[in-house]
Design an enzyme around this catalytic site. Structure first.
Site, PDB file in Angstrom:
ATOM      1  N   TYR A 152       0.826  -1.205   0.000  1.00  0.00           N
ATOM      2  CA  TYR A 152       0.000   0.000   0.000  1.00  0.00           C
ATOM      3  C   TYR A 152       0.858   1.252   0.000  1.00  0.00           C
ATOM      4  O   TYR A 152       2.073   1.191   0.196  1.00  0.00           O
ATOM      5  CB  TYR A 152      -0.950   0.009   1.202  1.00  0.00           C
ATOM      6  CG  TYR A 152      -0.323   0.337   2.539  1.00  0.00           C
ATOM      7  CD1 TYR A 152       0.519  -0.558   3.188  1.00  0.00           C
ATOM      8  CD2 TYR A 152      -0.575   1.557   3.164  1.00  0.00           C
ATOM      9  CE1 TYR A 152       1.089  -0.249   4.416  1.00  0.00           C
ATOM     10  CE2 TYR A 152      -0.008   1.871   4.396  1.00  0.00           C
ATOM     11  CZ  TYR A 152       0.821   0.962   5.016  1.00  0.00           C
ATOM     12  OH  TYR A 152       1.386   1.267   6.223  1.00  0.00           O
ATOM     13  N   ARG A 191       8.184   4.458  -4.644  1.00  0.00           N
ATOM     14  CA  ARG A 191       8.224   3.482  -3.542  1.00  0.00           C
ATOM     15  C   ARG A 191       7.213   2.366  -3.780  1.00  0.00           C
ATOM     16  O   ARG A 191       7.470   1.199  -3.460  1.00  0.00           O
ATOM     17  CB  ARG A 191       7.975   4.182  -2.203  1.00  0.00           C
ATOM     18  CG  ARG A 191       8.187   3.242  -1.024  1.00  0.00           C
ATOM     19  CD  ARG A 191       8.127   3.963   0.302  1.00  0.00           C
ATOM     20  NE  ARG A 191       6.819   4.552   0.542  1.00  0.00           N
ATOM     21  CZ  ARG A 191       6.541   5.388   1.538  1.00  0.00           C
ATOM     22  NH1 ARG A 191       7.495   5.744   2.383  1.00  0.00           N
ATOM     23  NH2 ARG A 191       5.331   5.876   1.698  1.00  0.00           N
ATOM     24  N   ARG A 220      -8.250 -20.852  -0.860  1.00  0.00           N
ATOM     25  CA  ARG A 220      -7.134 -20.473   0.006  1.00  0.00           C
ATOM     26  C   ARG A 220      -5.986 -21.442  -0.206  1.00  0.00           C
ATOM     27  O   ARG A 220      -6.121 -22.641   0.023  1.00  0.00           O
ATOM     28  CB  ARG A 220      -7.564 -20.496   1.477  1.00  0.00           C
ATOM     29  CG  ARG A 220      -6.439 -20.067   2.404  1.00  0.00           C
ATOM     30  CD  ARG A 220      -6.853 -20.083   3.868  1.00  0.00           C
ATOM     31  NE  ARG A 220      -5.749 -19.620   4.704  1.00  0.00           N
ATOM     32  CZ  ARG A 220      -4.765 -20.408   5.155  1.00  0.00           C
ATOM     33  NH1 ARG A 220      -4.747 -21.688   4.847  1.00  0.00           N
ATOM     34  NH2 ARG A 220      -3.795 -19.900   5.905  1.00  0.00           N
ATOM     35  N   HIS A 261      -1.455 -21.199   0.087  1.00  0.00           N
ATOM     36  CA  HIS A 261      -0.292 -20.322   0.252  1.00  0.00           C
ATOM     37  C   HIS A 261       0.377 -20.048  -1.089  1.00  0.00           C
ATOM     38  O   HIS A 261       0.807 -18.934  -1.373  1.00  0.00           O
ATOM     39  CB  HIS A 261       0.724 -20.950   1.213  1.00  0.00           C
ATOM     40  CG  HIS A 261       0.314 -20.860   2.651  1.00  0.00           C
ATOM     41  ND1 HIS A 261      -0.817 -21.464   3.140  1.00  0.00           N
ATOM     42  CD2 HIS A 261       0.875 -20.222   3.703  1.00  0.00           C
ATOM     43  CE1 HIS A 261      -0.933 -21.201   4.432  1.00  0.00           C
ATOM     44  NE2 HIS A 261       0.078 -20.444   4.798  1.00  0.00           N
ATOM     45  N   LYS A 319       6.391  -1.632   1.740  1.00  0.00           N
ATOM     46  CA  LYS A 319       5.211  -1.088   2.434  1.00  0.00           C
ATOM     47  C   LYS A 319       4.083  -2.108   2.323  1.00  0.00           C
ATOM     48  O   LYS A 319       3.156  -1.968   1.510  1.00  0.00           O
ATOM     49  CB  LYS A 319       4.835   0.290   1.860  1.00  0.00           C
ATOM     50  CG  LYS A 319       4.064   1.146   2.875  1.00  0.00           C
ATOM     51  CD  LYS A 319       4.139   2.604   2.540  1.00  0.00           C
ATOM     52  CE  LYS A 319       3.174   3.460   3.332  1.00  0.00           C
ATOM     53  NZ  LYS A 319       3.229   3.308   4.786  1.00  0.00           N
ATOM     54  N   GLU A 332      12.017   2.673  14.186  1.00  0.00           N
ATOM     55  CA  GLU A 332      11.066   3.730  13.799  1.00  0.00           C
ATOM     56  C   GLU A 332       9.814   3.585  14.646  1.00  0.00           C
ATOM     57  O   GLU A 332       9.756   2.758  15.548  1.00  0.00           O
ATOM     58  CB  GLU A 332      10.753   3.630  12.307  1.00  0.00           C
ATOM     59  CG  GLU A 332      10.158   2.297  11.905  1.00  0.00           C
ATOM     60  CD  GLU A 332       9.922   2.161  10.413  1.00  0.00           C
ATOM     61  OE1 GLU A 332       9.818   3.172   9.701  1.00  0.00           O
ATOM     62  OE2 GLU A 332       9.813   1.002   9.960  1.00  0.00           O
TER      63      GLU A 332
HETATM   64  N1  PDD Z   1       2.752   5.225   7.365  1.00  0.00           N
HETATM   65  N2  PDD Z   1       7.418   4.085   8.952  1.00  0.00           N
HETATM   66  C1  PDD Z   1       6.298   3.348   8.922  1.00  0.00           C
HETATM   67  C2  PDD Z   1       6.305   1.994   9.558  1.00  0.00           C
HETATM   68  C3  PDD Z   1       5.139   3.869   8.303  1.00  0.00           C
HETATM   69  O1  PDD Z   1       4.019   3.120   8.264  1.00  0.00           O
HETATM   70  C4  PDD Z   1       5.166   5.167   7.745  1.00  0.00           C
HETATM   71  C5  PDD Z   1       3.974   5.782   7.072  1.00  0.00           C
HETATM   72  C6  PDD Z   1       6.358   5.903   7.821  1.00  0.00           C
HETATM   73  C7  PDD Z   1       6.478   7.285   7.236  1.00  0.00           C
HETATM   74  O2  PDD Z   1       6.552   7.227   5.827  1.00  0.00           O
HETATM   75  P1  PDD Z   1       6.022   8.437   4.921  1.00  0.00           P
HETATM   76  O3  PDD Z   1       6.749   9.645   5.369  1.00  0.00           O
HETATM   77  O4  PDD Z   1       6.386   8.014   3.554  1.00  0.00           O
HETATM   78  O5  PDD Z   1       4.543   8.566   5.144  1.00  0.00           O
HETATM   79  C8  PDD Z   1       7.464   5.325   8.416  1.00  0.00           C
HETATM   80  C9  PDD Z   1       1.558   5.635   6.688  1.00  0.00           C
HETATM   81  C10 PDD Z   1       1.281   7.086   6.771  1.00  0.00           C
HETATM   82  C11 PDD Z   1       0.417   4.760   7.167  1.00  0.00           C
HETATM   83  O6  PDD Z   1       0.658   3.569   7.370  1.00  0.00           O
HETATM   84  O7  PDD Z   1      -0.720   5.233   7.295  1.00  0.00           O
END
Ligand code: PDD
Length: 284
Positions: free
Chosen positions: A32, A51, A97, A99, A146, A178
């Site tokens: 996402y 990204r 379903r 894997h 992501k 983070e």
């Molecule tokens: N999340 N680290 C993680 C684990 C994140 O999920 C996000 C962003 C960031 C910051 O990335 P960016 O600056 O590109 O938004 C760092 C989004 C906003 C979310 O999951 O809603």
């Protein structure tokens, strides 16, 4: 009306349906993006789309779509303005379903919007600082993707809330990584420190912009390993994300950071950030 995009169609959210066998639903086999739009215009959109390609490549999902046109249309159908746009692509459904998967599945593409704060009205005094806790980073080792497998992130933010905090900062092998949905910055004697980009963190688009602005305005920064003591002993701590921008953290594990208020370097960065956004939106 809340209009969403699903597999080529714009329709009211309540009419959008996917298969119960969708691999995004069953396995979190999906990626996402969350992209801010201000006054109907995508902010750092190309960076988000790059990204997205990185995430899709990592999952070997092949899909060619005109993302910009698709998202602009969704924003327009939702009245433009200040919106956060969520885009999710799953590997699709094979009607059962399993894997394992065949390479010819048709990916599911879903997008929706939610209103976000108006950056043109907000000053630094309007920004709510946050409280954080530190907890173990239980995620996998490909946090640069992501992915929608967000269970560890959800559990730690819930843990933070249970402790009357807003955000959970995570730590792996003695190093801070983070936040549950944000990147982390630690400020000491006028220098910005942030964990190095690696597969242990998401390469945040806002993080990159903060470092770019620091570079352009002569604010020193370093990408380093950070431990708990560096965090607690910091003059300032910030978090960043596309939906929240750059936000000051005033306490960690109930211990005040600096003097327990919004720091002076945060105010400078917030101003730089806001000015950058305005310039990009108005071309001035
Ligand atoms: N999340 N680290 C993680 C684990 C994140 O999920 C996000 C962003 C960031 C910051 O990335 P960016 O600056 O590109 O938004 C760092 C989004 C906003 C979310 O999951 O809603």
């Amino acid at each position: 009306m809340n209009i969403v995009y699903l597999n080529g169609v714009y329709l009211p959210a309540e009419d959008a349906k996917i298969s119960v066998f969708d691999r995004g639903f069953l396995f979190g086999d999906s990626v996402y993006e969350v992209m801010p739009y201000y006054q109907g215009v995508g902010f750092r959109l190309q960076e988000h789309l790059e990204r997205l390609q990185h995430s899709l490549r990592a999952l070997q999902i092949q899909l060619e779509l005109d993302w910009e046109t698709l998202l602009d249309e969704l924003v327009w159908q939702n009245g433009g303005g200040n919106l956060s746009v969520y885009l999710q692509i799953t590997r699709g459904s094979a009607g059962k379903r399993s894997h394992s998967y065949a390479d010819d599945l048709q990916p599911t593409v879903f997008a929706c919007c939610t209103p976000i704060r108006d950056i043109y009205k907000d000053g630094p005094e309007d920004i709510e600082p946050i409280r954080a806790i530190v907890t173990a980073d239980l995620r996998w080792h490909r946090c640069d993707i992501k992915s929608t497998c967000l269970l560890p992130n959800i559990l730690v933010v819930h843990q933070a809330q249970a402790q009357q905090a807003d955000e959970a900062l995570m730590m792996r092998d003695g190093k801070l990584t983070e936040g549950s949905s944000c990147n982390l910055f630690v400020i000491q004697r006028g220098v910005i420190y942030t964990p190095k980009r690696s597969s242990e963190i998401l390469g945040g688009i806002t993080r990159e912009l903060i470092l770019q602005l620091a570079d352009e305005h002569g604010i020193p920064y370093q990408e380093v390993d950070l431990d708990y003591d560096a965090l607690i002993g910091a003059d300032e701590v910030w978090i960043s994300s596309s939906t929240r921008g750059v936000v000051p953290v005033i306490s960690v594990d109930d211990q005040p950071i600096g003097d327990g208020g919004k720091g002076p370097l945060w105010k400078d960065m917030f101003e730089l950030f806001t000015r950058y956004q305005q310039k990009l939106m108005t071309g001035m």
